[in-house]
Design a protein around this motif. Structure first.
Motif, PDB file in Angstrom:
ATOM      1  N   VAL A 222      30.680  -0.989 -14.291  1.00  0.00           N
ATOM      2  CA  VAL A 222      30.847   0.301 -14.791  1.00  0.00           C
ATOM      3  C   VAL A 222      31.726   0.454 -16.049  1.00  0.00           C
ATOM      4  O   VAL A 222      32.955   0.121 -15.818  1.00  0.00           O
ATOM      5  CB  VAL A 222      31.374   1.271 -13.628  1.00  0.00           C
ATOM      6  N   SER A 223      31.126   0.753 -16.974  1.00  0.00           N
ATOM      7  CA  SER A 223      31.902   0.841 -18.352  1.00  0.00           C
ATOM      8  C   SER A 223      31.039   1.678 -19.177  1.00  0.00           C
ATOM      9  O   SER A 223      29.892   2.116 -19.137  1.00  0.00           O
ATOM     10  CB  SER A 223      31.866  -0.434 -19.201  1.00  0.00           C
ATOM     11  N   ASP A 224      31.873   2.342 -19.989  1.00  0.00           N
ATOM     12  CA  ASP A 224      31.122   3.190 -20.983  1.00  0.00           C
ATOM     13  C   ASP A 224      30.292   2.370 -21.828  1.00  0.00           C
ATOM     14  O   ASP A 224      30.623   1.109 -22.184  1.00  0.00           O
ATOM     15  CB  ASP A 224      32.063   3.927 -21.948  1.00  0.00           C
ATOM     16  N   TRP A 268      26.994   6.045 -15.847  1.00  0.00           N
ATOM     17  CA  TRP A 268      28.113   5.687 -16.861  1.00  0.00           C
ATOM     18  C   TRP A 268      27.815   6.748 -17.958  1.00  0.00           C
ATOM     19  O   TRP A 268      26.817   7.294 -18.272  1.00  0.00           O
ATOM     20  CB  TRP A 268      27.860   4.410 -17.226  1.00  0.00           C
ATOM     21  N   GLN A 432      35.532  -2.810  -9.854  1.00  0.00           N
ATOM     22  CA  GLN A 432      34.727  -1.356 -10.178  1.00  0.00           C
ATOM     23  C   GLN A 432      33.463  -1.564  -9.319  1.00  0.00           C
ATOM     24  O   GLN A 432      32.947  -0.180  -8.883  1.00  0.00           O
ATOM     25  CB  GLN A 432      34.281  -1.708 -11.542  1.00  0.00           C
ATOM     26  N   ARG A 438      34.803   3.190 -13.133  1.00  0.00           N
ATOM     27  CA  ARG A 438      35.452   2.737 -14.072  1.00  0.00           C
ATOM     28  C   ARG A 438      37.060   2.795 -13.884  1.00  0.00           C
ATOM     29  O   ARG A 438      37.486   3.711 -13.963  1.00  0.00           O
ATOM     30  CB  ARG A 438      35.191   3.323 -15.547  1.00  0.00           C
TER      31      ARG A 438
END
Length: 1007
Positions: A222-224, A268, A432, A438
């Motif tokens: 999970v990340s931008d 995300w 995560q 995140r």
């Protein structure tokens, strides 16, 4: 199975676990393997609860239970997911049939990027082979397409997690698949956006550029997803502004889809803040707009961000055009003013903004976290990647491997950073994966459920015995090591030096080196080029490191007085050390050593000769503390240890002479690098000569005793004279000595004298025997009767001679006599004997003063070499060493009997005492002090530069320039008329002219 038994298997609440097993239909006898798998999960209670929920929601629970019993791969994947991720458990409960995604060959296989893209495009009804895929979703069912896309995405993450949690794939594979899955999702979201606004799709071409971890194919769970948009009008569209507005609407719609929330939750966020001008700039620009911005306005950090830029979705041809246009700018960025400082300052700002309460738990931004590794790798890439295309990767681990292969980072450092990076990323993934949120913070043990979270995290990472303690200790150990390596690499001075070079010069290319060598001032560019070829030829790691170092070092060689000699010396030292692993690692990791080495080799033939005799001594250049003079006691202890280690006098003294050579190098390097002053040089050279003679005398005594078959029947003492006795030895000085012996009571004097002579001759032989180390010549010409007198005298013979025959000049010579080796009691008696001669009661007579003055005048007339310029002769010239020393010595002869402070063998100490007692004015004392120090420095520098002694300042332009450089005179742009050589001559003549005036007035008139 009882509650206690379940508790022993790792379940937190045994009674609850027993109840849940019953509800799930898991009889311990029938499903023992399932229960064993549950107990091995990251969180057994969470896994059991999840399985119970899944059984309850599945319309065919018997099939699920049977599959778990029969399929060990499914069992491991499913229970692994249930024990590590509540978010994926919720997905399975919402979609009970999706447990089958973890079953069979497809669940074990890593899909290709093309498969992921095609699968998600098919999910929204788009053709993967179309130039601009459009979803075939009814206009009134856009939400359904978006929901289907999110469900399909979760299924792919479920499969990936099943392989990840069972160790079937490594971190690199998992991160790359997550990045490819994100890219495929954006392509599918763009297809949905085109379907929602077909008129906009017809007006423009839109490319999505992945940045950050997505661009580097190293994405988290999970990340931008960082992106930049570039657009152009579609073929036939002339209204550019309308096309950009259409592209902006498509980009906005595409960004919204992964970040929207429904029953499946949010995937995300899509973040476009890295675009030109950030959030204040337009969301979409044409390619020409991007180019103009980066050429004129972009800041350093923006080029660092672009290092990972990669087309990931949309118009592929436009994405490639963007990369081709922007990439060259990225690799020129390191040439910007203050580039390295800017990157370093940005990292410090990131750390400064971390809340204090989170700093020691922040695995991404905190000290010792992922950012330390990424910034270190990226800075090295940007600086060295200008000229080395092999470094131009957006992937951290791939870039680190390339940096290691190219010799920019040591193998051990590479392994340490890579292991730490994998550990930290794996921790981040498991953090995560739990809730698919995140986060980069380790759970706090002080939080209500912090210990339980740490336990689950530790077990998911393989820490089974004591998960909390082991995980915490591992994190601290890794953070400490990362911080150490980050500070070593990120703040490496070599980065500044390489970044300052023009891009065409930052990597050594032999085809271009010839012109550069000539421009840098090498007298023989062809010869220098041959040295460079020898140093950099081949594909070895050694050659790779040299290709990185030498472009910078060439500039340092050029700054030295003799660049050609410096490069030759560097090649010789490098050849001598061969593939010694620490040598090039030292030069690369501690650029000060390389810079110092270039200066010393290009300045001093003396240092070069010493270094070639023992190249490993280059290591002392790393630290000023290693250049400081070692205590005499420590040198003595080392010399005595060498005597004990070796079974022959020759081997023992060879070891002691090697010790002397090392100390000569240490002293010369400290002198040329201005770490020490002339006082320290004289003291250091005197100390090591003393230690060497003392140790050699012991070896000679032992050797003679063995040859005679008995202990010598005398005692022996060595007395230092001249500069040696004055603690003022220079590099070119012989060791002036006298030898005193005293037969033991009852011994035959003639026999004792023969034995003493045997010992002295053996001492001289050992110190001058053929060796790689410089000899130590003992000069006994200052003994009574000079060369005509016996080499060794008895104590009584000295007493008789001084009582009957001693002349004034001998009293003057004895002013600098000091016992340095041999029998201590004999030394004390000899000192008491000569004190009466050199400090005569009532001082020397007026007749003796007149004799001294006449002797001084005759010496100037007769001993100054023919043709020598008396204003440039450091020893006998006007205002030189002799002038100052004779003034001090005449004062001592006249007044030391009544002023104990004058009873010193040191010239400068005698001058200070004379000033303190009013025998010299402070101004006259300072004038003589300055002249003596400068003449001594110049005389020592002549030896350092030439590698052989000399008393006159050279007159040739080249030699004089080298001497000036060795003495610290540099080109000064403010001095338009006078260069370093002229300033040296001016300073020397001015100081000695003043000293001569003082000498003539004080020595001939006042004293």
């Amino acid at each position: 199975m009882t509650a206690g038994a379940l508790a022993r298997r790792g379940f937190g609440d045994g009674a609850r676990a027993a109840r849940l097993m019953a509800e799930a239909g898991l009889d311990p006898g029938d499903h023992a393997q399932v229960i064993a798998a549950l107990s091995a999960a990251a969180d057994p209670d969470q896994a059991l609860l999840g399985l119970t929920r899944l059984v309850e929601s599945d319309p065919e629970p018997d099939e699920l239970r049977a599959a778990l019993d029969d399929d060990p791969d499914l069992r491991a994947r499913l229970i692994g997911v249930l024990g590590a991720s509540t978010a994926l458990t919720d997905h399975l409960v919402r979609h009970p049939g999706d447990w089958r995604e973890l079953r069979g060959a497809d669940a074990a296989r890593t899909p290709t990027p093309e498969e992921l893209r095609a699968g998600l495009l098919h999910t929204v009804g788009a053709d993967p082979n179309a130039a601009a895929p459009i979803a075939s979703t009814p206009a009134d069912d856009a939400d359904g397409a978006e929901h289907a896309l999110r469900v399909a995405y979760r299924r792919r993450v479920l499969r990936l997690a099943g392989r990840d949690l069972t160790g079937a794939i490594n971190l690199e594979t998992a991160s790359a698949e997550l990045a490819d899955l994100a890219a495929a999702t954006l392509d599918a979201a763009l297809a949905v956006a085109r379907a929602q606004s077909p008129q906009d799709a017809e007006l423009c071409r839109l490319a999505v550029i992945g940045m950050g971890k997505c661009g580097g194919r190293e994405l988290n769970y999970v990340s931008d997803v960082d992106v930049v948009f570039v657009a152009e009008p579609a073929e036939g569209v002339e209204d550019e502004q309308a096309a950009i507005r259409a592209a902006t609407r498509l980009a906005s719609a595409m960004m919204r889809i992964p970040g929207a929330t429904d029953a499946e939750g949010t995937l995300w966020e899509v973040d476009a803040a890295l675009r030109p001008e950030g959030k204040n700039g337009p969301l979409v620009r044409q390619l020409s707009g991007h180019i103009a911005y980066y050429e004129r306005w972009a800041k350093t950090w923006e080029f660092q961000a672009l290092l990972k830029a990669r087309p990931i979705a949309g118009d592929a041809a436009l994405g490639r055009a963007y990369s081709e246009a922007i990439a060259p700018m990225v690799w020129r960025a390191a040439s910007r003013p203050n580039f390295v400082d800017d990157v370093q300052a940005m990292r410090r700002r990131v750390i400064a903004h971390i809340p204090a309460a989170e700093s020691d738990r922040e695995i991404k931004l905190g000290p010792g976290g992922l950012r330390d590794i990424e910034f270190s790798v990226q800075l090295l890439q940007l600086v060295h990647g200008r000229t080395d295309p092999a470094l131009r990767s957006g992937n951290t681990l791939a870039a680190l491997d390339a940096l290691s292969a190219g010799g920019y980072v040591g193998r051990e450092d590479t392994a340490g950073l890579a292991d730490a990076y994998r550990f930290l990323r794996q921790v981040e993934h498991m953090l995560q994966l739990h809730r698919l949120r995140r986060t980069h913070l380790l759970p706090s043990p002080d939080a209500p459920d912090g210990t339980e979270q740490l336990r689950r995290l530790g077990r998911s990472l393989g820490y089974a015995a004591n998960p909390v303690t082991e995980l915490t200790a591992a994190w601290r150990r890794v953070a400490s090591e990362v911080r150490r390596l980050h500070e070593k690499l990120f703040y490496r001075p070599l980065l500044h030096a390489v970044a300052r070079l023009p891009g065409t010069e930052a990597r050594l290319t032999l085809s271009q080196a010839g012109e550069r060598l000539e421009a840098l001032g090498f007298a023989d560019p062809e010869g220098a080029l041959r040295h460079l070829e020898a140093l950099t030829a081949g594909v070895s790691r050694r050659a790779a490191i040299q290709r990185t170092l030498l472009p910078v070092m060439l500039g340092w060689f050029a700054d030295s007085p003799a660049p050609d000699a410096g490069l030759l010396g560097f090649r010789q030292v490098s050849d001598a050390l061969g593939a010694t692993p620490w040598y090039l690692r030292l030069l690369r990791d501690d650029v000060r050593v390389a810079e110092r080495m270039a200066w010393l080799l290009g300045t001093s033939r003396y240092v070069t000769d010493l270094l070639l005799r023992a190249p490993e001594a280059v290591a002392i250049l790393a630290d000023d503390a290693d250049l400081a003079r070692r205590p005499t006691a420590a040198l003595t202890a080392e010399a005595y240890s060498a005597l004990r280690r070796h079974d022959t006098a020759e081997k023992a003294v060879a070891a002691v002479r090697a010790l002397r050579r090392r100390e000569l190098l240490r002293t010369a390097a400290a002198d040329l690098l201005e770490v020490s002053g002339i006082d320290a040089v004289g003291e250091a050279l005197t100390a090591i000569a003393t230690v060497t003679i003392d140790a050699a005398l012991r070896a000679a005594w032992t050797k003679v005793a063995a040859d005679l078959g008995e202990e010598p029947c005398t005692r022996l003492c060595v007395v230092a004279m001249g500069r040696f006795g004055g603690n003022e030895l220079s590099y070119a000085s012989d060791a002036d000595v006298m030898y005193v012996h005293d037969p033991l009571p009852g011994a035959d004097p003639s026999k004792a004298t023969r034995q003493a002579n045997l010992i002295v001759h053996e001492l001289r032989r050992l110190l001058e025997m053929q060796s790689d180390d410089p000899p130590l010549v003992l000069d006994a010409d200052l003994r009574p009767e000079g060369k005509s007198g016996p080499l060794v005298r008895t104590f009584d013979s000295y007493a008789a001679y001084y009582r009957r025959w001693s002349s004034t000049w001998e009293s003057q010579a004895l002013l600098r006599a000091a016992t340095i080796a041999g029998d201590e009691e004999l030394g004390r008696r000899f000192t008491e004997l000569i004190d009466v001669i050199r400090y005569p009661e009532g001082g020397v007579s007026d007749k003796a003063v007149l004799e001294i003055r006449r002797l001084k005048a005759r010496m100037e007339a007769e001993r100054l070499p023919r043709g020598a310029d008396p204003t440039l002769h450091t020893k006998l010239g006007r205002g030189g060493l002799s002038d100052v020393e004779w003034v001090a010595q005449l004062i001592q002869l006249r007044h030391a009997h009544e002023m104990p402070e004058l009873r010193t063998t040191s010239t400068l100490e005698a001058l200070d005492a004379a000033v303190a007692h009013g025998l010299l004015t402070a101004e006259d004392g300072a004038t003589l002090d300055v002249a003596w120090r400068l003449a001594a420095r110049v005389r020592g520098a002549i030896m350092l530069v030439r590698g052989r002694g000399g008393d006159s300042i050279p007159t040739s332009v080249r030699d004089l320039a080298a001497l000036a450089g060795a003495l610290g005179y540099r080109d000064d742009e403010s001095e338009e008329e006078e260069g370093p050589s002229s300033r040296l001559l001016q300073d020397y003549r001015q100081a000695t002219r003043r000293a001569r005036a003082v000498m003539e007035r004080v020595f001939y008139d006042e004293l």
